[in-house]
Design a protein around this motif. Structure first.
Motif, PDB file in Angstrom:
ATOM      1  N   UNK A  17      39.628  26.882  36.877  1.00  0.00           N
ATOM      2  CA  UNK A  17      39.439  27.499  38.282  1.00  0.00           C
ATOM      3  C   UNK A  17      40.035  28.867  38.425  1.00  0.00           C
ATOM      4  N   UNK A  18      41.351  28.946  37.680  1.00  0.00           N
ATOM      5  CA  UNK A  18      41.938  30.131  37.920  1.00  0.00           C
ATOM      6  C   UNK A  18      41.166  31.480  37.399  1.00  0.00           C
ATOM      7  N   UNK A  19      40.676  31.733  36.009  1.00  0.00           N
ATOM      8  CA  UNK A  19      39.964  32.532  35.654  1.00  0.00           C
ATOM      9  C   UNK A  19      38.702  32.961  36.316  1.00  0.00           C
ATOM     10  N   UNK A  20      37.887  31.622  36.607  1.00  0.00           N
ATOM     11  CA  UNK A  20      36.736  31.893  37.356  1.00  0.00           C
ATOM     12  C   UNK A  20      37.099  32.638  38.733  1.00  0.00           C
ATOM     13  N   UNK A  21      37.974  31.999  39.509  1.00  0.00           N
ATOM     14  CA  UNK A  21      38.367  32.728  40.751  1.00  0.00           C
ATOM     15  C   UNK A  21      39.030  34.261  40.734  1.00  0.00           C
ATOM     16  N   UNK A  22      39.571  34.640  39.633  1.00  0.00           N
ATOM     17  CA  UNK A  22      40.077  35.820  39.300  1.00  0.00           C
ATOM     18  C   UNK A  22      38.846  36.650  38.965  1.00  0.00           C
ATOM     19  N   UNK A  23      37.966  36.259  38.260  1.00  0.00           N
ATOM     20  CA  UNK A  23      36.595  37.048  37.742  1.00  0.00           C
ATOM     21  C   UNK A  23      35.808  37.259  39.065  1.00  0.00           C
ATOM     22  N   UNK A  24      35.810  36.229  40.015  1.00  0.00           N
ATOM     23  CA  UNK A  24      35.146  36.663  41.250  1.00  0.00           C
ATOM     24  C   UNK A  24      35.628  37.666  42.036  1.00  0.00           C
ATOM     25  N   UNK A  25      36.985  37.478  42.261  1.00  0.00           N
ATOM     26  CA  UNK A  25      37.612  38.191  43.249  1.00  0.00           C
ATOM     27  C   UNK A  25      37.679  39.743  42.705  1.00  0.00           C
ATOM     28  N   UNK A  26      37.859  40.142  41.298  1.00  0.00           N
ATOM     29  CA  UNK A  26      38.039  41.202  40.802  1.00  0.00           C
ATOM     30  C   UNK A  26      36.571  41.886  40.867  1.00  0.00           C
ATOM     31  N   UNK A  27      35.414  40.966  40.529  1.00  0.00           N
ATOM     32  CA  UNK A  27      34.253  41.804  40.716  1.00  0.00           C
ATOM     33  C   UNK A  27      33.959  42.165  42.140  1.00  0.00           C
ATOM     34  N   UNK A  28      34.437  41.642  43.374  1.00  0.00           N
ATOM     35  CA  UNK A  28      34.318  41.917  44.490  1.00  0.00           C
ATOM     36  C   UNK A  28      35.047  43.276  44.829  1.00  0.00           C
ATOM     37  N   UNK A  29      36.015  43.495  43.784  1.00  0.00           N
ATOM     38  CA  UNK A  29      36.977  44.703  43.968  1.00  0.00           C
ATOM     39  C   UNK A  29      36.542  45.893  43.159  1.00  0.00           C
ATOM     40  N   UNK A  30      35.310  45.436  42.317  1.00  0.00           N
ATOM     41  CA  UNK A  30      34.887  46.599  41.717  1.00  0.00           C
ATOM     42  C   UNK A  30      35.032  46.532  39.997  1.00  0.00           C
ATOM     43  N   UNK A  31      36.017  45.521  39.573  1.00  0.00           N
ATOM     44  CA  UNK A  31      36.369  45.512  38.064  1.00  0.00           C
ATOM     45  C   UNK A  31      35.456  44.232  37.535  1.00  0.00           C
ATOM     46  N   UNK A  32      34.163  44.703  37.347  1.00  0.00           N
ATOM     47  CA  UNK A  32      33.119  43.519  36.659  1.00  0.00           C
ATOM     48  C   UNK A  32      33.247  43.082  35.346  1.00  0.00           C
ATOM     49  N   UNK A  33      33.521  41.972  35.039  1.00  0.00           N
ATOM     50  CA  UNK A  33      33.597  41.525  33.628  1.00  0.00           C
ATOM     51  C   UNK A  33      32.106  41.671  32.599  1.00  0.00           C
TER      52      UNK A  33
END
Length: 302
Positions: free
Chosen positions: A256-272
């Motif tokens: 769940x850790x990387x999934x959460x980080x990926x989602x929050x980062x994408x909302x902040x503009x850093x899209x994987x």
């Protein structure tokens, strides 16, 4: 399950929060302040739950507790966040995916301590897991990463920090007279002596600058999240959830850790990109497959 889920979500949000904080303050000062806040909350809870006698050693080794606290809190906080800072905007994604490899690191540490090689299927899962990590860190362009030496330093620091937390977690098994809350509280405060000592030394030698009042004020919202929430609440939820489900079930929630980080980062503009998503999926799959294999192996052994 709810406790483990809450813990890993809070930890996953931690890395994007740190991306912004590390633009304003060095990771060493932030780590000192963060664990000071979390340490106060843990000490108050321990006092309430177990009384003043809980702060006695009860026959356990305080020097070893200090060493584990230094490795777990000073090592993890300093190395992971310094590596994240060096990684730039991709640091949150890199650090979060490293957290999902901790069970695999634990497998290797356990094999080293017991001096017995892990089973072949587990080793295959370790390779798959770290292949996923490589895809996330390099964004799928391994050749370009090899030509940029800064990748080695940043990623190496994050791996070292994650390994510090694995060692700290393994160390808790040797403190059988202490509750999980007592182990966390005592080692946090003993580790704080190392964190603050290192922090002061770095400031005196001018390796890092002393934080200004403006910087401290700017990171106050980050500290409110990182201390009471990602530090105190997340640790308590993780301890409670794992005590009920057992570590074999609890460790699955690290996905769940990387999934959460990926989602929050994408909302902040850093899209994987696609390679990074594939890498995260590989690491998660390796964790689940190894868990299923170990379950099957335990049933056959019985």
């Amino acid at each position: 399950m709810a406790a483990c889920l809450v813990a890993t979500i809070l930890i996953g949000v931690m890395f994007p929060v740190m991306t912004d904080a590390l633009r304003r303050i060095d990771p060493f000062t932030f780590t000192s302040l963060r664990y000071l806040i979390a340490g106060v909350a843990l000490a108050l809870l321990l006092l309430y739950r177990e009384g003043p006698v809980a702060f006695r050693a009860d026959g356990e080794s305080l020097p070893i507790a200090w060493l584990l606290g230094s490795v777990g809190f000073c090592g993890f906080g300093s190395f992971v966040f310094l590596g994240q800072q060096l990684s730039g905007e991709q640091g949150a994604l890199n650090a979060s995916i490293m957290m999902a490899t901790q069970p695999m690191m634990g497998l290797l540490v356990n094999a080293l301590v017991r001096r017995s090689a892990p089973p072949l299927p587990s080793l295959v899962c370790v390779v798959i897991s770290f292949t996923g990590v490589a895809l996330v860190i390099t964004r799928g362009d391994l050749r370009a990463a090899l030509l940029e030496p800064q990748h080695y330093a940043a990623s190496g620091l994050i791996v070292l920090g994650a390994l510090c937390w694995v060692i700290y977690t393994f160390g808790s098994a040797y403190f059988t007279r202490w509750s999980a809350l007592k182990y966390t509280t005592i080692t946090t405060w003993l580790g704080l002596s190392t964190i603050v000592g290192v922090n002061v030394l770095l400031v005196v030698t001018r390796v890092v600058s002393a934080p200004t009042f403006a910087a401290l004020r700017a990171v106050t919202p980050h500290l409110i999240y990182m201390g009471p929430i990602a530090g105190f609440v997340a640790i308590l939820c993780w301890i409670s959830g794992n005590r009920t489900l057992g570590p074999m079930n609890g460790v699955l929630f690290m996905d769940v850790v990387p999934v959460t980080t990926f989602v929050v980062s994408a909302l902040a503009g850093v899209i994987p990109n696609k390679a990074q998503v594939l890498g995260a999926a590989l690491t998660a799959s390796a964790l689940v497959l190894n868990n299923l294999y170990l379950r099957q192996r335990a049933q056959i052994t019985k």
